[in-house]
Write a protein that holds these residues in place. Sequence first.
Motif, PDB file in Angstrom:
ATOM      1  N   TRP A 578      -1.353 -55.471  43.163  1.00 57.90           N
ATOM      2  CA  TRP A 578      -1.244 -55.362  41.712  1.00 57.90           C
ATOM      3  C   TRP A 578      -1.973 -54.110  41.233  1.00 57.90           C
ATOM      4  O   TRP A 578      -2.781 -53.524  41.937  1.00 57.90           O
ATOM      5  CB  TRP A 578      -1.800 -56.601  41.023  1.00 57.90           C
ATOM      6  CG  TRP A 578      -3.259 -56.856  41.288  1.00 57.90           C
ATOM      7  CD1 TRP A 578      -4.329 -56.419  40.558  1.00 57.90           C
ATOM      8  CD2 TRP A 578      -3.816 -57.628  42.367  1.00 57.90           C
ATOM      9  NE1 TRP A 578      -5.520 -56.864  41.096  1.00 57.90           N
ATOM     10  CE2 TRP A 578      -5.228 -57.612  42.212  1.00 57.90           C
ATOM     11  CE3 TRP A 578      -3.261 -58.332  43.446  1.00 57.90           C
ATOM     12  CZ2 TRP A 578      -6.082 -58.270  43.095  1.00 57.90           C
ATOM     13  CZ3 TRP A 578      -4.129 -58.978  44.319  1.00 57.90           C
ATOM     14  CH2 TRP A 578      -5.500 -58.954  44.141  1.00 57.90           C
ATOM     15  N   ASP A 579      -1.660 -53.720  40.016  1.00 56.77           N
ATOM     16  CA  ASP A 579      -2.282 -52.558  39.388  1.00 56.77           C
ATOM     17  C   ASP A 579      -3.103 -53.017  38.192  1.00 56.77           C
ATOM     18  O   ASP A 579      -2.761 -54.012  37.530  1.00 56.77           O
ATOM     19  CB  ASP A 579      -1.223 -51.556  38.912  1.00 56.77           C
ATOM     20  CG  ASP A 579      -0.430 -50.948  40.067  1.00 56.77           C
ATOM     21  OD1 ASP A 579      -1.076 -50.530  41.049  1.00 56.77           O
ATOM     22  OD2 ASP A 579       0.810 -50.909  39.983  1.00 56.77           O
ATOM     23  N   VAL A 580      -4.185 -52.282  37.918  1.00 60.32           N
ATOM     24  CA  VAL A 580      -5.007 -52.539  36.734  1.00 60.32           C
ATOM     25  C   VAL A 580      -5.064 -51.244  35.934  1.00 60.32           C
ATOM     26  O   VAL A 580      -5.842 -50.341  36.260  1.00 60.32           O
ATOM     27  CB  VAL A 580      -6.426 -53.009  37.106  1.00 60.32           C
ATOM     28  CG1 VAL A 580      -7.258 -53.244  35.844  1.00 60.32           C
ATOM     29  CG2 VAL A 580      -6.367 -54.286  37.945  1.00 60.32           C
ATOM     30  N   PRO A 581      -4.239 -51.109  34.911  1.00 58.44           N
ATOM     31  CA  PRO A 581      -4.241 -49.877  34.115  1.00 58.44           C
ATOM     32  C   PRO A 581      -5.586 -49.654  33.424  1.00 58.44           C
ATOM     33  O   PRO A 581      -6.370 -50.599  33.241  1.00 58.44           O
ATOM     34  CB  PRO A 581      -3.133 -50.128  33.076  1.00 58.44           C
ATOM     35  CG  PRO A 581      -2.306 -51.229  33.646  1.00 58.44           C
ATOM     36  CD  PRO A 581      -3.235 -52.069  34.454  1.00 58.44           C
ATOM     37  N   THR A 582      -5.859 -48.434  33.048  1.00 57.16           N
ATOM     38  CA  THR A 582      -7.082 -48.116  32.325  1.00 57.16           C
ATOM     39  C   THR A 582      -7.170 -48.958  31.062  1.00 57.16           C
ATOM     40  O   THR A 582      -6.217 -49.048  30.286  1.00 57.16           O
ATOM     41  CB  THR A 582      -7.112 -46.624  31.945  1.00 57.16           C
ATOM     42  OG1 THR A 582      -7.038 -45.847  33.133  1.00 57.16           O
ATOM     43  CG2 THR A 582      -8.386 -46.283  31.189  1.00 57.16           C
TER      44      THR A 582
END
Length: 667
Positions: A578-582
């Motif tokens: 998964w990704d965690v955007p700023t």
Amino acid sequence: MAGATVVVKDSSGAEVQTCAPCTVGSDGLFSVELQATAKAPFVLLVSQDGSDEPQVSMIDTAKSATVNVSPITTLIAARLSPSGDPAQLTAADSSAAKIATATTDIKTALQPVLEAAGVAADANPLTMVFKADSTGLDKALDILGKPTIVRNSEGKAHVEVEIKTSGSDEATDADNSPAKIGLTAGAAAPVATGITLAKMQATLPADGVSLKIQKLMQRMQDCYATAPADRRPSGATLASQITAEACKAMFVDNDPSKYLHNNTVVSQSKANVGGRFSGAFKGIFNTLQGIRFDQPEYRYTIKNGNTDPSDLSKPVTGDVVFTARWTVTDPNAGDSLGQSDVSEYHARVQNGELKLIGNQSKHDLNINAQARREEMPAVANYAYMATGYNIGISERRWDHDKNSSTAKVSMYEQVVVTSPSGRTFTFKPITGNNYDYLGLVNQEGNTTTSATVMLNGAYLNAATTGHPSERFTKVYWGSKMDWTEEAIKAIPAQGNWQFDITLTDDFVKAPENTGTAKNFPQYRRSINRAPTLAELQSVKWPALKDPVKAALSAQAANPGFVNISSGDVAALAVIDGWDVPTGAWAPTYAKVYGNKNNVGWDEGVDVASTARKVSIRCTSAAAHCATAPADAGKFLNAGYGYLQFSGRDSKRLQMSLNYSTRKTSSD
């Protein structure tokens, strides 16, 4: 704000600080040198961990000067900004005259807070020098919550700061009305609600509370920095076996065995402690050597009429409730390295120091405001977001027939929960022994497997008509007519919830019951409110990577489960990734749900906030887990149909991001 990053923009809009990065020290102070070409006026933005809205301030001179950054200066920035958004404030809107006018407007709205804290009438909250010691202006800042900012489609913003009111965990505290200040772009003046001098005088903490919290956190950190062999003997599991003075010094009377919070005592995980839950501060007993405690936030002081501080059986007036973030820093912690969360602590003043005591309750009851996002890759148009409360009532079972071959039964007949607004919700034990919490009784009188009340919701796709409650009927929904945006905004962040507990007749009569009545109340105080749907629109969420979402979508057809293990080959459940955007919150727990042989199961694991991939182990003795010793912790011929990520944002709001393989757009 220790560790926060400081950015300075000049009249041209360029960043002009010379440090990279510029950070706030542990004492709350920062020093920034500007580039020689920098031109006043200046706007300062201070952000912590990238997940917070920045706190904003401004100054109209290039000379050496003091400038403060706080919720008060952020309100001033919102007043100055044409859009009402403090983060969009430019130097062009920060002339000396404009700053003076905006400062006066905010000081007028907050006058009862400042007066109660002893701040001089002519003091300037932008530039006055003060210490972070819970006196004067710092005491006023202790009770100001973090700004909440709602932006509309036209780029205009509404900014709100709520006062953290003190109160009790008892029924004697009748005032559940919020105290707050709100600013809307283009409005004639800030709107203050419930901010009276008498209420603020009753709300402010004692002098020096913030310093006492800092010193307690340092003692907690010192305990975990102590070598494991020096904290307790090898094999120790109980609080009474802790030997390190650094660890004892955390607790009231320097005695860890006197700590009790939500029926949880200090002990090693899975310890048997007289029927009470185990695992509070369990890290003291394991091999970790390094946990950092930071980002403390004062929440409230208990004022309940109980005035004897030597009474360790219940909270007393003067007990302090605060939250702080903990992070595993031990480089030898393996997968635990970087695990982090924000926890709530109850402490009592003894000999001028704060000592952990807990809420001294024998019942595990919790109120958490929750934001939820439900995604269904196969029917993406029906993904929705929702807001509400998770009401956690942990199950307690007892050996009613003294027969180890039969299942234990619940000691609870029911629990009726009354919210600060007077709404009631009934919880009862869930049939079978597969759930460790009580379930909500729905409008039809049936006990569900849910413990979450969703007040309102909306589809993520604006083109999707209707309301999620019309399709997803297994969710417990409040009335969308009752829980409008304004009704949710009116919920106090800090309000008392009453739990009216009814025990079963069998338990009341049993020897195991040491005098507890059949019916009695317990109380819990929330520390935040459920967000409005407009507030949810500004939340930044983590997101599954496309290959994982594609697997969920593909499995919406039979059999409806993403494969973990097949063909008798045991395997771990690997979620990659998964990704965690700023600016987004980061998951700290991952769980998968499945069904095998018509029996539902779930398995989960803690996740480091820095992780972007996780392996989930199979821990039960049920059919979905492998039994061969060589395959310990692995799944066997199983798959999952529901994936859940959970965590907390910077305001300790409980966040839940869920993905499912469902192929239908309704229940």
